[in-house]
Scaffold this motif. Structure first.
Motif, short mmCIF file in Angstrom:
data_model
loop_
_atom_site.label_atom_id
_atom_site.label_comp_id
_atom_site.label_asym_id
_atom_site.label_seq_id
_atom_site.Cartn_x
_atom_site.Cartn_y
_atom_site.Cartn_z
N ASN A 36 44.81 33.21 38.25
CA ASN A 36 46.10 33.78 38.68
C ASN A 36 46.09 34.10 40.17
OD1 ASN A 36 47.11 33.59 36.10
ND2 ASN A 36 46.78 35.72 35.59
N LYS A 37 44.97 34.60 40.67
CA LYS A 37 44.82 34.89 42.09
C LYS A 37 45.02 33.62 42.92
CE LYS A 37 41.25 36.35 45.38
NZ LYS A 37 40.89 35.07 45.96
N ARG A 38 44.38 32.54 42.51
CA ARG A 38 44.51 31.26 43.23
C ARG A 38 45.95 30.75 43.18
NH1 ARG A 38 39.59 30.52 40.68
NH2 ARG A 38 40.50 29.14 39.11
N ILE A 39 46.60 30.88 42.03
CA ILE A 39 48.00 30.44 41.90
C ILE A 39 48.88 31.23 42.86
CG2 ILE A 39 50.01 30.45 40.37
CD1 ILE A 39 48.02 29.82 38.06
N LEU A 40 48.69 32.54 42.90
CA LEU A 40 49.50 33.38 43.79
C LEU A 40 49.24 33.04 45.26
CD1 LEU A 40 49.27 36.84 42.03
CD2 LEU A 40 51.30 35.42 42.30
N GLU A 41 48.00 32.85 45.62
CA GLU A 41 47.68 32.52 47.02
C GLU A 41 48.34 31.21 47.42
OE1 GLU A 41 43.45 34.74 47.87
OE2 GLU A 41 43.37 32.74 46.95
N LYS A 42 48.29 30.24 46.55
CA LYS A 42 48.90 28.94 46.86
C LYS A 42 50.42 29.03 46.91
CE LYS A 42 48.95 24.13 45.41
NZ LYS A 42 48.44 23.13 44.48
N THR A 43 51.00 29.73 45.96
CA THR A 43 52.46 29.84 45.88
C THR A 43 53.05 30.68 47.01
OG1 THR A 43 52.33 29.66 43.48
CG2 THR A 43 54.38 30.55 44.39
N LEU A 44 52.42 31.82 47.30
CA LEU A 44 52.96 32.75 48.29
C LEU A 44 52.44 32.51 49.70
CD1 LEU A 44 52.66 36.01 46.16
CD2 LEU A 44 54.72 34.65 46.57
N GLY A 45 51.31 31.83 49.81
CA GLY A 45 50.73 31.58 51.13
C GLY A 45 50.11 32.82 51.76
N ILE A 46 49.65 33.74 50.93
CA ILE A 46 48.97 34.94 51.45
C ILE A 46 47.63 35.10 50.73
CG2 ILE A 46 51.10 36.13 52.09
CD1 ILE A 46 50.80 37.85 49.59
N LYS A 47 46.71 35.80 51.37
CA LYS A 47 45.39 36.03 50.79
C LYS A 47 45.42 37.24 49.87
CE LYS A 47 40.56 37.00 52.01
NZ LYS A 47 40.27 37.23 50.64
N PHE A 48 44.81 37.10 48.71
CA PHE A 48 44.65 38.21 47.78
C PHE A 48 43.20 38.64 47.78
CE2 PHE A 48 48.80 37.12 46.49
CZ PHE A 48 49.30 38.17 45.73
N ASN A 49 42.98 39.95 47.80
CA ASN A 49 41.65 40.54 47.78
C ASN A 49 41.35 41.01 46.36
OD1 ASN A 49 41.08 40.73 50.80
ND2 ASN A 49 43.07 41.71 50.61
N THR A 50 40.21 40.60 45.82
CA THR A 50 39.81 41.12 44.52
C THR A 50 39.23 42.51 44.71
OG1 THR A 50 37.67 40.05 44.73
CG2 THR A 50 39.38 38.85 43.52
N CYS A 51 39.20 43.28 43.64
CA CYS A 51 38.68 44.64 43.74
C CYS A 51 38.09 45.08 42.42
CB CYS A 51 39.78 45.60 44.20
SG CYS A 51 41.18 45.73 43.08
N LYS A 52 37.24 46.09 42.49
CA LYS A 52 36.69 46.70 41.29
C LYS A 52 37.64 47.81 40.89
CE LYS A 52 31.90 45.66 42.33
NZ LYS A 52 30.55 46.17 42.53
N SER A 53 38.35 47.57 39.81
CA SER A 53 39.34 48.52 39.34
C SER A 53 39.52 48.31 37.84
CB SER A 53 40.67 48.30 40.07
OG SER A 53 41.71 49.05 39.47
N SER A 54 39.86 49.37 37.14
CA SER A 54 40.10 49.24 35.70
C SER A 54 41.46 48.61 35.41
CB SER A 54 39.98 50.59 35.01
OG SER A 54 40.91 51.50 35.55
N ASN A 55 42.38 48.64 36.37
CA ASN A 55 43.73 48.12 36.15
C ASN A 55 44.15 46.99 37.06
OD1 ASN A 55 44.50 49.90 34.02
ND2 ASN A 55 44.67 51.54 35.52
N ILE A 56 43.58 46.91 38.25
CA ILE A 56 44.03 45.94 39.26
C ILE A 56 42.99 44.84 39.44
CG2 ILE A 56 44.62 45.64 41.69
CD1 ILE A 56 45.69 48.53 41.62
N SER A 57 43.45 43.59 39.40
CA SER A 57 42.57 42.45 39.63
C SER A 57 42.48 42.09 41.10
CB SER A 57 43.07 41.22 38.87
OG SER A 57 42.98 41.41 37.50
N ALA A 58 43.65 42.08 41.77
CA ALA A 58 43.70 41.67 43.17
C ALA A 58 44.98 42.21 43.81
CB ALA A 58 43.67 40.15 43.27
N PHE A 59 44.98 42.20 45.14
CA PHE A 59 46.15 42.66 45.88
C PHE A 59 46.25 41.88 47.19
CE2 PHE A 59 42.54 45.24 46.95
CZ PHE A 59 42.60 45.38 48.33
N GLY A 60 47.47 41.77 47.71
CA GLY A 60 47.69 41.05 48.96
C GLY A 60 48.86 41.63 49.72
#
Length: 91
Positions: free
Chosen positions: A6-30
């Motif tokens: 999903n992170k790769r799909i979002l990066e390709k679709t939106l053209g922005i970098k997503f950062n992964t993180c250690k979180s119980s609820n969040i996978s990535a943010f950009g």
């Protein structure tokens, strides 16, 4: 892993970098600096775009020890305008 896909799909679709993180609820943010949008990819598969954010706010998120707590305190509780999305799986 679904989150990485999903992170790769979002990066390709939106053209922005997503950062992964250690979180119980969040996978990535950009951050889309051209529009001022913070994007959050939640582990449940939901995606939220929080509008009208500054690079400084995004840096606060990046620096936060707890990404989920920061999102809740600074975006959810303050009722920042947002839109909810999901990634559809091909049939």
């Amino acid at each position: 892993m679904e989150a990485n896909k999903n992170k790769r799909i979002l990066e390709k679709t939106l053209g922005i970098k997503f950062n992964t993180c250690k979180s119980s609820n969040i996978s990535a943010f950009g951050f889309d600096a051209s529009k001022g949008d913070i994007w959050i990819l939640f582990k449940r598969g939901l995606i939220y775009k929080y509008e009208g954010q500054t690079p400084e706010k995004y840096q606060e998120l990046r620096s936060a020890d707890s990404k989920g707590k920061w999102v809740n305190e600074n975006l959810v509780k303050t009722q920042v305008k947002c839109q909810r999305y999901h990634i559809c799986k091909p049939q």
